[in-house]
Motif scaffolding. Structure first.
Motif, PDB file in Angstrom:
ATOM      1  N   SER A  80      29.501  87.551  49.182  1.00 55.46           N
ATOM      2  CA  SER A  80      30.335  87.184  48.044  1.00 55.46           C
ATOM      3  C   SER A  80      29.839  85.864  47.480  1.00 55.46           C
ATOM      4  O   SER A  80      29.163  85.097  48.175  1.00 55.46           O
ATOM      5  CB  SER A  80      31.811  87.074  48.444  1.00 55.46           C
ATOM      6  N   THR A 121      30.876  82.824  44.058  1.00 57.60           N
ATOM      7  CA  THR A 121      31.735  82.426  42.941  1.00 57.60           C
ATOM      8  C   THR A 121      30.983  81.463  42.039  1.00 57.60           C
ATOM      9  O   THR A 121      30.023  80.809  42.461  1.00 57.60           O
ATOM     10  CB  THR A 121      33.019  81.741  43.442  1.00 57.60           C
ATOM     11  N   ALA A 162      33.578  85.791  40.121  1.00 57.66           N
ATOM     12  CA  ALA A 162      33.407  86.093  41.543  1.00 57.66           C
ATOM     13  C   ALA A 162      32.738  87.452  41.661  1.00 57.66           C
ATOM     14  O   ALA A 162      32.956  88.344  40.826  1.00 57.66           O
ATOM     15  CB  ALA A 162      34.747  86.086  42.284  1.00 57.66           C
ATOM     16  N   TYR A 170      31.491  90.492  44.740  1.00 55.42           N
ATOM     17  CA  TYR A 170      31.650  90.942  46.120  1.00 55.42           C
ATOM     18  C   TYR A 170      30.765  92.167  46.353  1.00 55.42           C
ATOM     19  O   TYR A 170      30.877  93.167  45.621  1.00 55.42           O
ATOM     20  CB  TYR A 170      33.105  91.315  46.420  1.00 55.42           C
ATOM     21  N   ARG A 184      41.879  80.660  38.508  1.00 54.81           N
ATOM     22  CA  ARG A 184      41.671  81.161  39.865  1.00 54.81           C
ATOM     23  C   ARG A 184      42.789  80.629  40.747  1.00 54.81           C
ATOM     24  O   ARG A 184      42.832  79.443  41.067  1.00 54.81           O
ATOM     25  CB  ARG A 184      40.315  80.721  40.407  1.00 54.81           C
ATOM     26  N   ASP A 203      43.869  84.891  44.800  1.00 52.37           N
ATOM     27  CA  ASP A 203      42.999  85.806  44.067  1.00 52.37           C
ATOM     28  C   ASP A 203      41.852  86.319  44.921  1.00 52.37           C
ATOM     29  O   ASP A 203      41.458  87.489  44.831  1.00 52.37           O
ATOM     30  CB  ASP A 203      42.453  85.129  42.809  1.00 52.37           C
ATOM     31  N   HIS A 204      41.284  85.453  45.753  1.00 45.75           N
ATOM     32  CA  HIS A 204      40.167  85.880  46.599  1.00 45.75           C
ATOM     33  C   HIS A 204      40.626  86.956  47.592  1.00 45.75           C
ATOM     34  O   HIS A 204      39.919  87.947  47.815  1.00 45.75           O
ATOM     35  CB  HIS A 204      39.596  84.683  47.353  1.00 45.75           C
ATOM     36  N   SER A 259      39.285  90.744  47.669  1.00 43.14           N
ATOM     37  CA  SER A 259      38.648  91.231  48.888  1.00 43.14           C
ATOM     38  C   SER A 259      39.240  92.566  49.327  1.00 43.14           C
ATOM     39  O   SER A 259      38.519  93.462  49.791  1.00 43.14           O
ATOM     40  CB  SER A 259      38.794  90.198  50.014  1.00 43.14           C
TER      41      SER A 259
END
Length: 520
Positions: free
Chosen positions: A254, A256, A265, A267, A284, A288-289, A293
Protein backbone atom coordinates in the motif's frame (compact mmCIF):
# COMPACT_ATOMS: atom_id res chain seq x y z
CA UNK A 1 12.58 17.60 12.45
CA UNK A 2 10.60 14.70 10.93
CA UNK A 3 6.83 14.70 11.09
CA UNK A 4 5.73 13.90 14.66
CA UNK A 5 4.37 10.45 15.29
CA UNK A 6 0.68 10.46 16.07
CA UNK A 7 -1.00 8.04 18.48
CA UNK A 8 -3.64 5.50 17.36
CA UNK A 9 -6.46 7.72 18.64
CA UNK A 10 -8.40 10.40 16.77
CA UNK A 11 -7.10 13.93 17.33
CA UNK A 12 -9.20 16.60 19.04
CA UNK A 13 -10.10 19.81 17.27
CA UNK A 14 -8.81 22.82 19.18
CA UNK A 15 -12.12 24.52 18.47
CA UNK A 16 -13.95 21.71 20.31
CA UNK A 17 -11.80 22.27 23.37
CA UNK A 18 -12.42 26.03 23.23
CA UNK A 19 -16.16 25.35 23.01
CA UNK A 20 -16.18 23.64 26.42
CA UNK A 21 -17.88 26.27 28.63
CA UNK A 22 -16.81 24.48 31.82
CA UNK A 23 -13.14 25.15 30.97
CA UNK A 24 -13.47 28.81 30.04
CA UNK A 25 -10.47 28.72 27.70
CA UNK A 26 -9.87 31.72 25.46
CA UNK A 27 -7.54 31.97 22.46
CA UNK A 28 -5.62 35.24 22.62
CA UNK A 29 -2.89 34.76 19.98
CA UNK A 30 -1.92 32.70 16.98
CA UNK A 31 -3.94 31.66 13.92
CA UNK A 32 -7.57 30.83 14.60
CA UNK A 33 -7.59 27.92 12.20
CA UNK A 34 -10.56 25.58 12.64
CA UNK A 35 -8.41 22.72 11.30
CA UNK A 36 -5.93 22.85 14.20
CA UNK A 37 -5.95 19.58 16.15
CA UNK A 38 -4.20 18.30 19.26
CA UNK A 39 -3.25 14.73 20.08
CA UNK A 40 -2.64 15.03 23.81
CA UNK A 41 -2.09 17.50 26.67
CA UNK A 42 1.25 17.86 28.44
CA UNK A 43 2.29 20.04 31.39
CA UNK A 44 5.85 21.33 31.62
CA UNK A 45 7.61 24.23 33.33
CA UNK A 46 10.91 23.67 31.51
CA UNK A 47 12.49 26.73 29.91
CA UNK A 48 13.25 24.54 26.87
CA UNK A 49 10.45 21.95 26.47
CA UNK A 50 11.76 20.71 23.11
CA UNK A 51 13.39 17.46 24.41
CA UNK A 52 10.18 16.45 26.19
CA UNK A 53 7.67 16.93 23.36
CA UNK A 54 6.63 14.29 20.80
CA UNK A 55 4.58 16.61 18.59
CA UNK A 56 0.90 17.47 18.45
CA UNK A 57 0.65 18.48 22.14
CA UNK A 58 -1.30 21.17 23.89
CA UNK A 59 1.53 22.33 26.15
CA UNK A 60 0.28 23.69 29.50
CA UNK A 61 2.42 26.06 31.60
CA UNK A 62 1.88 28.48 34.48
CA UNK A 63 5.03 30.43 33.59
CA UNK A 64 7.09 29.25 36.56
CA UNK A 65 10.14 29.05 34.30
CA UNK A 66 9.92 32.71 33.12
CA UNK A 67 12.69 34.93 34.55
CA UNK A 68 11.88 38.45 35.77
CA UNK A 69 13.71 40.19 32.90
CA UNK A 70 12.25 37.96 30.20
CA UNK A 71 10.20 40.71 28.56
CA UNK A 72 13.24 42.75 27.51
CA UNK A 73 15.17 40.00 25.70
CA UNK A 74 14.60 37.13 23.31
CA UNK A 75 13.41 34.67 25.97
CA UNK A 76 9.84 34.32 24.68
CA UNK A 77 10.92 34.13 21.03
CA UNK A 78 13.34 31.33 21.91
CA UNK A 79 10.72 29.56 24.04
CA UNK A 80 7.94 29.65 21.43
CA UNK A 81 10.24 28.79 18.51
CA UNK A 82 11.38 25.63 20.34
CA UNK A 83 7.77 24.55 20.91
CA UNK A 84 7.01 25.04 17.22
CA UNK A 85 10.18 23.19 16.21
CA UNK A 86 9.15 20.23 18.39
CA UNK A 87 5.77 20.08 16.65
CA UNK A 88 3.68 21.46 19.50
CA UNK A 89 0.11 22.23 18.41
CA UNK A 90 -0.82 24.94 20.94
CA UNK A 91 0.24 26.55 24.22
CA UNK A 92 -2.05 26.97 27.23
CA UNK A 93 -0.95 29.59 29.78
CA UNK A 94 -2.45 29.37 33.23
CA UNK A 95 -3.29 32.52 35.21
CA UNK A 96 -2.37 32.45 38.92
CA UNK A 97 -0.62 31.77 41.12
CA UNK A 98 2.52 33.04 39.29
CA UNK A 99 1.10 35.48 36.72
CA UNK A 100 -2.09 37.55 36.85
CA UNK A 101 -2.02 38.16 33.08
CA UNK A 102 -0.41 36.53 30.09
CA UNK A 103 2.92 38.32 29.33
CA UNK A 104 2.52 40.61 26.35
CA UNK A 105 5.83 39.43 24.88
CA UNK A 106 4.54 35.83 24.90
CA UNK A 107 1.42 36.90 23.00
CA UNK A 108 3.56 38.65 20.39
CA UNK A 109 5.91 35.66 20.04
CA UNK A 110 2.97 33.27 19.49
CA UNK A 111 1.58 35.58 16.79
CA UNK A 112 5.00 35.74 15.17
CA UNK A 113 5.55 31.98 15.07
CA UNK A 114 1.93 31.03 14.38
CA UNK A 115 1.37 29.10 17.60
CA UNK A 116 -2.16 29.20 19.06
CA UNK A 117 -2.05 30.61 22.61
CA UNK A 118 -4.85 29.83 25.06
CA UNK A 119 -5.53 31.68 28.30
CA UNK A 120 -6.44 29.25 31.09
CA UNK A 121 -8.51 30.97 33.82
CA UNK A 122 -7.55 30.54 37.51
CA UNK A 123 -10.51 28.27 38.31
CA UNK A 124 -9.53 25.77 35.58
CA UNK A 125 -6.87 23.23 36.54
CA UNK A 126 -4.43 21.74 34.08
CA UNK A 127 -5.63 18.27 35.03
CA UNK A 128 -9.17 19.39 34.14
CA UNK A 129 -7.96 20.49 30.69
CA UNK A 130 -6.15 17.16 30.18
CA UNK A 131 -9.27 15.25 31.27
CA UNK A 132 -11.37 17.22 28.79
CA UNK A 133 -8.91 16.35 26.00
CA UNK A 134 -9.16 12.64 26.79
CA UNK A 135 -12.95 12.82 27.02
CA UNK A 136 -13.13 14.40 23.58
CA UNK A 137 -10.72 11.76 22.26
CA UNK A 138 -12.87 8.97 23.71
CA UNK A 139 -15.98 10.44 22.05
CA UNK A 140 -14.16 10.75 18.73
CA UNK A 141 -12.81 7.21 19.04
CA UNK A 142 -16.25 5.81 19.75
CA UNK A 143 -17.72 7.65 16.77
CA UNK A 144 -14.88 6.44 14.55
CA UNK A 145 -15.26 2.80 15.64
CA UNK A 146 -18.99 2.99 14.95
CA UNK A 147 -18.31 4.48 11.52
CA UNK A 148 -15.76 1.77 10.66
CA UNK A 149 -18.05 -1.02 11.89
CA UNK A 150 -20.98 0.24 9.84
CA UNK A 151 -18.71 0.56 6.80
CA UNK A 152 -17.43 -3.00 7.19
CA UNK A 153 -20.98 -4.33 7.37
CA UNK A 154 -22.07 -2.37 4.31
CA UNK A 155 -19.01 -3.49 2.31
CA UNK A 156 -19.65 -7.14 3.21
CA UNK A 157 -23.28 -6.77 2.13
CA UNK A 158 -22.19 -5.15 -1.14
CA UNK A 159 -19.89 -8.10 -1.89
CA UNK A 160 -22.92 -10.42 -1.93
CA UNK A 161 -24.92 -8.35 -4.43
CA UNK A 162 -25.07 -8.79 -8.21
CA UNK A 163 -22.01 -7.24 -9.88
CA UNK A 164 -20.20 -7.33 -6.52
CA UNK A 165 -17.00 -5.58 -7.65
CA UNK A 166 -18.80 -2.39 -8.65
CA UNK A 167 -21.09 -2.65 -5.62
CA UNK A 168 -18.07 -2.71 -3.27
CA UNK A 169 -16.49 0.23 -5.12
CA UNK A 170 -19.72 2.24 -4.86
CA UNK A 171 -20.00 1.57 -1.14
CA UNK A 172 -16.35 2.44 -0.54
CA UNK A 173 -16.63 5.70 -2.47
CA UNK A 174 -19.73 6.63 -0.48
CA UNK A 175 -18.05 5.89 2.87
CA UNK A 176 -14.92 7.94 2.16
CA UNK A 177 -16.73 10.71 0.29
CA UNK A 178 -14.51 10.40 -2.78
CA UNK A 179 -13.59 8.23 -5.74
CA UNK A 180 -12.69 4.50 -5.81
CA UNK A 181 -11.15 2.87 -8.87
CA UNK A 182 -10.00 -0.67 -9.65
CA UNK A 183 -6.94 -0.93 -11.89
CA UNK A 184 -6.39 -4.12 -13.86
CA UNK A 185 -3.11 -6.06 -14.16
CA UNK A 186 -2.07 -3.90 -17.12
CA UNK A 187 -2.75 -0.63 -15.29
CA UNK A 188 -5.97 0.34 -17.07
CA UNK A 189 -9.08 1.41 -15.14
CA UNK A 190 -11.26 -1.68 -14.82
CA UNK A 191 -14.13 -0.17 -12.81
CA UNK A 192 -14.78 2.95 -10.75
CA UNK A 193 -17.41 4.57 -8.57
CA UNK A 194 -18.07 7.81 -6.74
CA UNK A 195 -17.25 11.40 -7.49
CA UNK A 196 -14.43 11.74 -10.00
CA UNK A 197 -11.55 13.83 -8.61
CA UNK A 198 -11.47 17.51 -9.53
CA UNK A 199 -8.35 18.49 -7.58
CA UNK A 200 -10.25 21.09 -5.54
CA UNK A 201 -9.82 19.64 -2.05
CA UNK A 202 -9.39 21.87 1.01
CA UNK A 203 -5.61 21.44 0.81
CA UNK A 204 -5.30 22.66 -2.78
CA UNK A 205 -3.69 25.86 -1.55
CA UNK A 206 -0.89 23.87 0.06
CA UNK A 207 -0.22 21.57 -2.90
CA UNK A 208 3.21 23.16 -3.26
CA UNK A 209 4.30 21.66 0.07
CA UNK A 210 3.02 18.24 -0.95
CA UNK A 211 5.09 18.48 -4.15
CA UNK A 212 8.05 17.17 -2.19
CA UNK A 213 6.53 13.72 -2.61
CA UNK A 214 7.38 12.08 -5.91
CA UNK A 215 3.92 11.59 -7.38
CA UNK A 216 2.68 14.98 -6.18
CA UNK A 217 5.76 16.61 -7.67
CA UNK A 218 4.99 15.07 -11.03
CA UNK A 219 1.39 16.18 -10.68
CA UNK A 220 2.51 19.79 -10.10
CA UNK A 221 4.62 19.64 -13.27
CA UNK A 222 1.64 18.34 -15.25
CA UNK A 223 -0.55 21.11 -13.84
CA UNK A 224 2.06 23.67 -14.87
CA UNK A 225 1.85 22.28 -18.40
CA UNK A 226 -1.79 23.30 -18.61
CA UNK A 227 -3.72 20.16 -17.58
CA UNK A 228 -6.86 20.28 -15.44
CA UNK A 229 -6.52 19.49 -11.70
CA UNK A 230 -8.78 16.47 -12.09
CA UNK A 231 -6.45 15.04 -14.75
CA UNK A 232 -3.52 15.68 -12.41
CA UNK A 233 -5.19 13.66 -9.65
CA UNK A 234 -6.09 10.81 -12.03
CA UNK A 235 -2.54 10.65 -13.34
CA UNK A 236 -0.97 10.76 -9.88
CA UNK A 237 -3.29 8.01 -8.61
CA UNK A 238 -2.47 5.80 -11.61
CA UNK A 239 1.25 6.30 -10.93
CA UNK A 240 0.76 5.50 -7.26
CA UNK A 241 -1.08 2.30 -8.24
CA UNK A 242 1.91 1.32 -10.38
CA UNK A 243 4.14 1.64 -7.31
CA UNK A 244 2.22 -1.06 -5.38
CA UNK A 245 1.51 -3.37 -8.34
CA UNK A 246 3.41 -6.62 -7.57
CA UNK A 247 6.81 -6.52 -9.29
CA UNK A 248 9.19 -8.18 -6.85
CA UNK A 249 9.84 -9.18 -3.22
CA UNK A 250 10.30 -5.59 -2.06
CA UNK A 251 7.12 -4.18 -3.58
CA UNK A 252 4.96 -2.35 -0.98
CA UNK A 253 1.38 -3.52 -0.53
CA UNK A 254 0.00 0.00 0.00
CA UNK A 255 1.07 3.61 -0.49
CA UNK A 256 -0.35 7.11 0.09
CA UNK A 257 0.30 10.52 -1.43
CA UNK A 258 -1.29 13.91 -2.08
CA UNK A 259 -1.86 15.69 -5.39
CA UNK A 260 -3.63 19.00 -6.06
CA UNK A 261 -5.10 19.03 -2.55
CA UNK A 262 -6.56 15.51 -2.90
CA UNK A 263 -5.54 12.57 -0.71
CA UNK A 264 -4.54 9.44 -2.64
CA UNK A 265 -4.07 5.82 -1.54
CA UNK A 266 -3.37 2.59 -3.43
CA UNK A 267 -3.68 -1.03 -2.22
CA UNK A 268 -2.37 -4.14 -3.98
CA UNK A 269 -4.99 -6.89 -4.12
CA UNK A 270 -4.18 -10.47 -3.25
CA UNK A 271 -0.91 -12.24 -4.02
CA UNK A 272 0.30 -11.84 -7.57
CA UNK A 273 -3.07 -10.97 -9.12
CA UNK A 274 -1.94 -7.59 -10.44
CA UNK A 275 -5.14 -5.75 -9.49
CA UNK A 276 -4.81 -2.51 -7.49
CA UNK A 277 -7.44 -0.50 -5.60
CA UNK A 278 -7.02 3.27 -5.85
CA UNK A 279 -8.77 5.82 -3.63
CA UNK A 280 -8.96 9.62 -4.02
CA UNK A 281 -10.75 11.83 -1.48
CA UNK A 282 -10.70 15.53 -0.54
CA UNK A 283 -9.87 14.63 3.07
CA UNK A 284 -8.43 11.66 4.97
CA UNK A 285 -10.10 10.67 8.23
CA UNK A 286 -8.66 8.32 10.83
CA UNK A 287 -10.73 5.28 9.85
CA UNK A 288 -10.44 5.68 6.07
CA UNK A 289 -7.41 3.41 5.83
CA UNK A 290 -9.19 0.65 7.77
CA UNK A 291 -12.29 0.94 5.59
CA UNK A 292 -10.25 0.87 2.38
CA UNK A 293 -8.27 -2.13 3.65
CA UNK A 294 -11.48 -4.09 4.24
CA UNK A 295 -12.61 -3.23 0.71
CA UNK A 296 -9.22 -4.36 -0.62
CA UNK A 297 -9.59 -7.78 1.06
CA UNK A 298 -13.07 -8.26 -0.39
CA UNK A 299 -11.95 -7.14 -3.84
CA UNK A 300 -8.98 -9.52 -3.62
CA UNK A 301 -11.38 -12.43 -3.30
CA UNK A 302 -13.72 -11.12 -5.98
CA UNK A 303 -11.06 -10.28 -8.55
CA UNK A 304 -9.40 -13.62 -7.97
CA UNK A 305 -12.60 -15.31 -9.07
CA UNK A 306 -13.16 -13.02 -12.07
CA UNK A 307 -9.59 -13.17 -13.30
CA UNK A 308 -9.24 -16.90 -13.87
CA UNK A 309 -12.67 -18.45 -13.50
CA UNK A 310 -11.15 -20.59 -10.76
CA UNK A 311 -14.48 -20.86 -8.95
CA UNK A 312 -16.00 -22.98 -11.72
CA UNK A 313 -12.81 -25.03 -11.99
CA UNK A 314 -12.83 -25.76 -8.26
CA UNK A 315 -16.48 -26.80 -8.41
CA UNK A 316 -15.69 -29.12 -11.32
CA UNK A 317 -12.75 -30.61 -9.42
CA UNK A 318 -14.92 -31.21 -6.34
CA UNK A 319 -17.67 -32.91 -8.37
CA UNK A 320 -15.17 -35.19 -10.08
CA UNK A 321 -13.63 -36.17 -6.74
CA UNK A 322 -17.07 -36.99 -5.33
CA UNK A 323 -17.78 -39.08 -8.41
CA UNK A 324 -14.65 -41.16 -7.88
CA UNK A 325 -11.84 -39.39 -9.77
CA UNK A 326 -8.29 -39.57 -8.38
CA UNK A 327 -6.70 -36.38 -6.99
CA UNK A 328 -3.99 -36.35 -9.65
CA UNK A 329 -6.68 -36.46 -12.34
CA UNK A 330 -8.45 -33.30 -11.11
CA UNK A 331 -5.33 -31.39 -10.01
CA UNK A 332 -4.87 -29.73 -13.46
CA UNK A 333 -8.23 -27.98 -12.96
CA UNK A 334 -6.76 -26.19 -9.94
CA UNK A 335 -3.54 -25.14 -11.67
CA UNK A 336 -0.30 -26.57 -12.96
CA UNK A 337 2.86 -27.38 -11.01
CA UNK A 338 3.47 -28.61 -7.49
CA UNK A 339 1.62 -27.67 -4.33
CA UNK A 340 2.29 -26.77 -0.72
CA UNK A 341 -0.01 -27.60 2.17
CA UNK A 342 -0.12 -24.87 4.82
CA UNK A 343 -1.63 -25.35 8.27
CA UNK A 344 -2.49 -22.13 10.08
CA UNK A 345 -3.42 -21.65 13.72
CA UNK A 346 -4.90 -18.27 14.68
CA UNK A 347 -3.43 -16.54 17.72
CA UNK A 348 -7.00 -15.68 18.81
CA UNK A 349 -9.22 -18.78 18.96
CA UNK A 350 -11.61 -19.73 17.55
CA UNK A 351 -11.21 -18.95 13.85
CA UNK A 352 -14.17 -17.78 11.77
CA UNK A 353 -14.75 -18.24 8.00
CA UNK A 354 -13.90 -14.60 7.23
CA UNK A 355 -10.51 -14.89 8.93
CA UNK A 356 -9.84 -18.20 7.16
CA UNK A 357 -10.70 -16.67 3.77
CA UNK A 358 -8.47 -13.69 4.55
CA UNK A 359 -5.56 -16.06 5.31
CA UNK A 360 -6.12 -17.83 2.00
CA UNK A 361 -6.16 -14.51 0.16
CA UNK A 362 -2.93 -13.44 1.89
CA UNK A 363 -1.26 -16.70 0.86
CA UNK A 364 -2.58 -16.36 -2.69
CA UNK A 365 -5.00 -19.30 -2.77
CA UNK A 366 -8.79 -19.68 -2.46
CA UNK A 367 -8.42 -23.41 -1.61
CA UNK A 368 -9.16 -23.12 2.11
CA UNK A 369 -10.44 -25.67 4.60
CA UNK A 370 -11.62 -24.42 8.01
CA UNK A 371 -11.44 -26.95 10.83
CA UNK A 372 -12.15 -26.39 14.53
CA UNK A 373 -8.81 -24.86 15.42
CA UNK A 374 -6.68 -25.13 12.25
CA UNK A 375 -7.06 -23.68 8.76
CA UNK A 376 -5.62 -25.73 5.90
CA UNK A 377 -4.67 -23.98 2.66
CA UNK A 378 -3.53 -25.60 -0.57
CA UNK A 379 -1.03 -23.19 -2.15
CA UNK A 380 0.76 -23.40 -5.53
CA UNK A 381 4.40 -24.24 -4.93
CA UNK A 382 5.61 -21.17 -6.85
CA UNK A 383 4.07 -18.89 -4.18
CA UNK A 384 6.39 -18.83 -1.19
CA UNK A 385 4.29 -18.50 2.00
CA UNK A 386 5.38 -15.69 4.30
CA UNK A 387 4.59 -15.21 8.01
CA UNK A 388 1.17 -13.64 8.55
CA UNK A 389 0.31 -11.36 11.50
CA UNK A 390 -1.97 -13.12 13.97
CA UNK A 391 -1.18 -16.63 12.67
CA UNK A 392 1.24 -19.49 13.35
CA UNK A 393 1.94 -21.44 10.15
CA UNK A 394 3.34 -24.85 9.24
CA UNK A 395 4.35 -25.45 5.61
CA UNK A 396 4.91 -28.79 3.87
CA UNK A 397 7.48 -29.62 1.24
CA UNK A 398 6.33 -29.26 -2.41
CA UNK A 399 4.15 -32.20 -3.41
CA UNK A 400 2.20 -33.53 -6.38
CA UNK A 401 -1.50 -34.34 -6.07
CA UNK A 402 -0.71 -37.99 -5.36
CA UNK A 403 1.34 -36.94 -2.31
CA UNK A 404 -1.14 -34.43 -0.85
CA UNK A 405 -1.98 -36.66 2.18
CA UNK A 406 1.72 -36.95 3.07
CA UNK A 407 2.14 -33.18 2.62
CA UNK A 408 -0.84 -32.64 4.91
CA UNK A 409 0.92 -34.66 7.61
CA UNK A 410 4.13 -32.68 7.07
CA UNK A 411 2.28 -29.37 7.44
CA UNK A 412 0.61 -30.55 10.66
CA UNK A 413 3.95 -31.50 12.16
CA UNK A 414 5.56 -28.28 10.96
CA UNK A 415 2.78 -26.37 12.72
CA UNK A 416 3.44 -28.29 15.93
CA UNK A 417 7.11 -27.41 15.62
CA UNK A 418 6.28 -23.74 15.06
CA UNK A 419 4.06 -23.71 18.15
CA UNK A 420 6.70 -25.36 20.27
CA UNK A 421 9.45 -22.96 19.19
CA UNK A 422 7.06 -19.96 19.21
CA UNK A 423 8.02 -19.20 15.60
CA UNK A 424 5.50 -17.53 13.25
CA UNK A 425 6.26 -20.05 10.48
CA UNK A 426 8.07 -23.38 10.19
CA UNK A 427 8.80 -25.25 6.96
CA UNK A 428 9.14 -28.99 6.62
CA UNK A 429 12.82 -29.75 5.94
CA UNK A 430 13.74 -30.15 2.31
CA UNK A 431 15.33 -33.42 1.20
CA UNK A 432 19.10 -33.52 0.76
CA UNK A 433 21.57 -36.39 0.25
CA UNK A 434 22.25 -38.25 3.50
CA UNK A 435 23.34 -41.64 4.83
CA UNK A 436 19.72 -42.83 4.71
CA UNK A 437 19.85 -42.57 0.92
CA UNK A 438 22.21 -45.57 0.95
CA UNK A 439 19.32 -47.79 2.10
CA UNK A 440 16.46 -48.90 -0.05
CA UNK A 441 13.14 -47.25 0.97
CA UNK A 442 11.50 -50.68 1.31
CA UNK A 443 14.09 -51.99 3.75
CA UNK A 444 14.04 -48.77 5.78
CA UNK A 445 10.24 -48.84 6.07
CA UNK A 446 10.22 -52.52 7.05
CA UNK A 447 12.78 -51.85 9.77
CA UNK A 448 10.78 -48.87 11.03
CA UNK A 449 7.55 -50.87 11.19
CA UNK A 450 9.19 -53.70 13.10
CA UNK A 451 10.95 -51.41 15.57
CA UNK A 452 7.91 -49.25 16.29
CA UNK A 453 5.32 -52.04 16.26
CA UNK A 454 4.80 -51.99 20.08
CA UNK A 455 3.80 -48.32 20.05
CA UNK A 456 0.28 -47.01 19.52
CA UNK A 457 -0.09 -43.99 17.17
CA UNK A 458 -0.44 -41.50 20.09
CA UNK A 459 2.70 -42.87 21.73
CA UNK A 460 4.63 -42.80 18.45
CA UNK A 461 3.60 -39.19 17.81
CA UNK A 462 4.60 -38.18 21.35
CA UNK A 463 7.98 -39.88 20.93
CA UNK A 464 8.54 -38.23 17.53
CA UNK A 465 7.72 -34.76 18.90
CA UNK A 466 9.84 -35.30 22.02
CA UNK A 467 12.86 -36.39 19.97
CA UNK A 468 12.44 -33.51 17.51
CA UNK A 469 12.56 -31.07 20.44
CA UNK A 470 15.70 -32.64 21.93
CA UNK A 471 13.90 -34.21 24.87
CA UNK A 472 12.34 -31.00 26.17
CA UNK A 473 9.34 -31.82 28.35
CA UNK A 474 7.90 -28.31 28.36
CA UNK A 475 8.19 -27.66 24.62
CA UNK A 476 6.78 -31.10 23.81
CA UNK A 477 3.83 -30.41 26.10
CA UNK A 478 3.20 -27.12 24.28
CA UNK A 479 3.42 -28.77 20.85
CA UNK A 480 1.00 -31.54 21.80
CA UNK A 481 -1.26 -29.33 23.96
CA UNK A 482 -0.98 -31.68 26.94
CA UNK A 483 0.46 -31.41 30.45
CA UNK A 484 4.19 -32.04 30.87
CA UNK A 485 3.45 -34.91 33.27
CA UNK A 486 1.46 -36.57 30.50
CA UNK A 487 4.52 -36.31 28.24
CA UNK A 488 6.71 -37.89 30.92
CA UNK A 489 4.26 -40.76 31.40
CA UNK A 490 4.01 -41.41 27.64
CA UNK A 491 7.79 -41.37 27.15
CA UNK A 492 8.24 -43.74 30.09
CA UNK A 493 5.64 -46.02 28.52
CA UNK A 494 7.49 -45.91 25.19
CA UNK A 495 10.75 -46.88 26.90
CA UNK A 496 9.03 -49.80 28.63
CA UNK A 497 7.33 -51.09 25.46
CA UNK A 498 10.49 -50.78 23.39
CA UNK A 499 12.64 -52.21 26.16
CA UNK A 500 15.38 -49.66 25.66
CA UNK A 501 17.11 -46.69 27.29
CA UNK A 502 15.90 -43.43 25.74
CA UNK A 503 18.79 -41.52 27.34
CA UNK A 504 21.21 -43.35 25.02
CA UNK A 505 21.98 -41.10 22.01
CA UNK A 506 22.44 -44.15 19.73
CA UNK A 507 18.96 -45.35 20.68
CA UNK A 508 17.50 -41.91 20.05
CA UNK A 509 19.17 -41.76 16.63
CA UNK A 510 17.82 -45.16 15.61
CA UNK A 511 14.32 -44.31 16.81
CA UNK A 512 14.39 -40.96 14.99
CA UNK A 513 15.45 -42.78 11.81
CA UNK A 514 12.57 -45.22 12.22
CA UNK A 515 10.03 -42.50 12.94
CA UNK A 516 11.13 -40.52 9.88
CA UNK A 517 10.81 -43.53 7.58
CA UNK A 518 7.66 -44.80 9.25
CA UNK A 519 5.78 -41.61 8.31
CA UNK A 520 6.28 -42.15 4.56
Amino acid sequence: MPDPAVPPTPPVALSALLAREDLGLRQIAGPKDTNTVIHWAHTSEMADPYPYLLGGELLLSAGVHIPEAAGSGTYFDDYVSRIVAAGGAALGFGLAPVHDTVPRALVEACDTYGLPLLEVPPQTTFSGVARAVWQLMAQARHAELRRVTEAQQSLAAAASRPDPVRAVLRQLAQRIGGWAVLYGPEGAESASAGRAPDGQGPEAASAGRAAEATAAGRAAEIAAAGREPGDVVRGALAELAAVVRPSGPGTPTSATDTAAGTHLAAYALGAGQGFVLGVAAPHRDTGDHTIASVAAVLLSLLTGEHQSGSGAARSSALVRLLLGAEPEAVAPLLGSGGWLVVHGSPDAQPCDPVAAAALGAALGSPLVDLARDVVRVLVPADREPAPQPGWTLGVSAPATARDWPAADTQAARALSRARATRAPLHRHGTHRPALTDLLSPGEAEAHARALLAPLTPPLAETLRTWLSLHGSWDRTAVALAVHRNTVRQRIARCAALLGTDLDDPDVRMELWFALRHGER
